[in-house]
Scaffold this motif. Structure first.
Motif, mmCIF file in Angstrom:
data_model
loop_
_atom_site.group_PDB
_atom_site.id
_atom_site.type_symbol
_atom_site.label_atom_id
_atom_site.label_comp_id
_atom_site.label_asym_id
_atom_site.label_seq_id
_atom_site.Cartn_x
_atom_site.Cartn_y
_atom_site.Cartn_z
ATOM 1 N N CYS A 141 0.856 -1.185 0.000
ATOM 2 C CA CYS A 141 0.000 0.000 0.000
ATOM 3 C C CYS A 141 0.896 1.241 0.000
ATOM 4 C CB CYS A 141 -0.886 0.014 1.256
ATOM 5 S SG CYS A 141 -2.088 -1.319 1.323
ATOM 6 N N PRO A 142 0.348 2.414 -0.313
ATOM 7 C CA PRO A 142 1.141 3.647 -0.240
ATOM 8 C C PRO A 142 1.676 3.869 1.180
ATOM 9 C CG PRO A 142 -0.941 4.041 -1.368
ATOM 10 C CD PRO A 142 -0.997 2.654 -0.823
ATOM 11 N N GLN A 143 2.794 4.599 1.319
ATOM 12 C CA GLN A 143 3.427 4.827 2.628
ATOM 13 C C GLN A 143 2.481 5.495 3.612
ATOM 14 O OE1 GLN A 143 6.329 3.833 3.977
ATOM 15 N NE2 GLN A 143 6.526 2.606 2.120
ATOM 16 N N ARG A 144 1.687 6.424 3.157
ATOM 17 C CA ARG A 144 0.719 7.095 4.038
ATOM 18 C C ARG A 144 -0.525 7.379 3.233
ATOM 19 N NH1 ARG A 144 -0.368 9.365 8.731
ATOM 20 N NH2 ARG A 144 -1.344 11.399 8.856
ATOM 21 N N SER A 145 -1.712 7.151 3.843
ATOM 22 C CA SER A 145 -2.993 7.412 3.184
ATOM 23 C C SER A 145 -3.817 8.318 4.066
ATOM 24 C CB SER A 145 -3.758 6.107 2.954
ATOM 25 O OG SER A 145 -3.025 5.240 2.128
ATOM 26 N N GLN A 146 -4.420 9.318 3.477
ATOM 27 C CA GLN A 146 -5.316 10.209 4.195
ATOM 28 C C GLN A 146 -6.619 9.470 4.485
ATOM 29 O OE1 GLN A 146 -4.001 12.503 5.581
ATOM 30 N NE2 GLN A 146 -3.944 14.406 4.440
ATOM 31 N N VAL A 147 -7.222 9.750 5.613
ATOM 32 C CA VAL A 147 -8.472 9.114 6.014
ATOM 33 C C VAL A 147 -9.541 10.191 6.112
ATOM 34 C CG1 VAL A 147 -9.666 7.822 7.818
ATOM 35 C CG2 VAL A 147 -7.305 7.277 7.261
ATOM 36 N N GLY A 148 -10.681 9.935 5.466
ATOM 37 C CA GLY A 148 -11.824 10.829 5.491
ATOM 38 C C GLY A 148 -12.935 10.206 4.659
ATOM 39 N N GLN A 149 -14.126 10.718 4.840
ATOM 40 C CA GLN A 149 -15.266 10.147 4.128
ATOM 41 C C GLN A 149 -15.066 10.255 2.615
ATOM 42 O OE1 GLN A 149 -19.045 11.915 5.013
ATOM 43 N NE2 GLN A 149 -20.164 10.412 3.831
ATOM 44 N N GLY A 150 -15.100 9.092 1.924
ATOM 45 C CA GLY A 150 -14.987 9.038 0.470
ATOM 46 C C GLY A 150 -13.575 9.028 -0.065
ATOM 47 N N LEU A 151 -12.555 9.114 0.771
ATOM 48 C CA LEU A 151 -11.170 9.065 0.297
ATOM 49 C C LEU A 151 -10.797 7.628 -0.052
ATOM 50 C CD1 LEU A 151 -9.443 11.574 2.734
ATOM 51 C CD2 LEU A 151 -10.192 11.949 0.383
#
Length: 182
Positions: A141-151
């Motif tokens: 997976c990518p090193q960091r993923s943003q978390v939020g509705q619909g991301l």
């Protein structure tokens, strides 16, 4: 053979179109009509049998029934039925095998600073897929993923010896997500 007399019409208006006078001989109510062979025959001869040794239809072969249209209708109906049965069989086999169909699983991960680290998401995806009965060879997976509705985050790897793509769609800011496998 003589033509039977036509009775007068009691409802006809009097005068030239009215009932014939009693002194006039009765005539056929319709004019002579052409027969099958193109000859004009008086009505009195229509129902007479053909003379001995002569075909019933003089000058032309007897009329044929329209079987071509019926045969065409049967053939096209059969082809349509085979098409519907084939499509139904294709759908049933596709549903039973599940080949090429995306598969969705629910999961949740701890969010730190409005995002997740790649190794943490990989470990959670491995756990979810193995709990569902798959064997995970590798997940990246990518090193960091943003978390939020619909991301959305897309991860790749190998599951059960096949190439695997997992699309992670976050449902909220708390880390709940849906994993769709391809």
């Amino acid at each position: 053979m003589s033509v039977p007399p036509v009775p007068p019409n009691p409802f006809a208006p009097p005068g030239p179109g009215g009932p014939p006078a009693a002194s006039q001989p009765a005539q056929a109510p319709y004019p002579a009509s052409p027969g099958w062979g193109g000859q004009t025959q008086p009505i009195s001869q229509w129902n007479q049998p053909a003379p001995a040794g002569q075909p019933a239809y003089v000058g032309q072969p007897p009329p044929r029934g329209g079987r071509g249209l019926a045969i065409t209708a049967i053939v096209l109906s059969s082809l349509a039925l085979l098409g519907v049965l084939g499509l139904g069989g294709f759908l049933v086999v596709g549903m039973v095998s599940g080949a090429g169909m995306p598969y969705a699983l629910n999961g949740s991960i701890t969010v730190v600073d409005k995002g997740v680290q790649g190794p943490d998401l990989e470990a959670e995806l491995r756990r979810i897929v193995e709990d569902d009965g798959g064997f995970v060879d590798q997940v990246e997976c990518p090193q960091r993923s943003q978390v939020g509705q619909g991301l959305v985050t897309v991860c790749h790897g190998s599951v059960d010896g096949y190439d695997w793509t997992g699309v992670v769609v976050f449902e909220d800011d708390d880390g709940s997500f849906i994993l769709t496998e391809y």
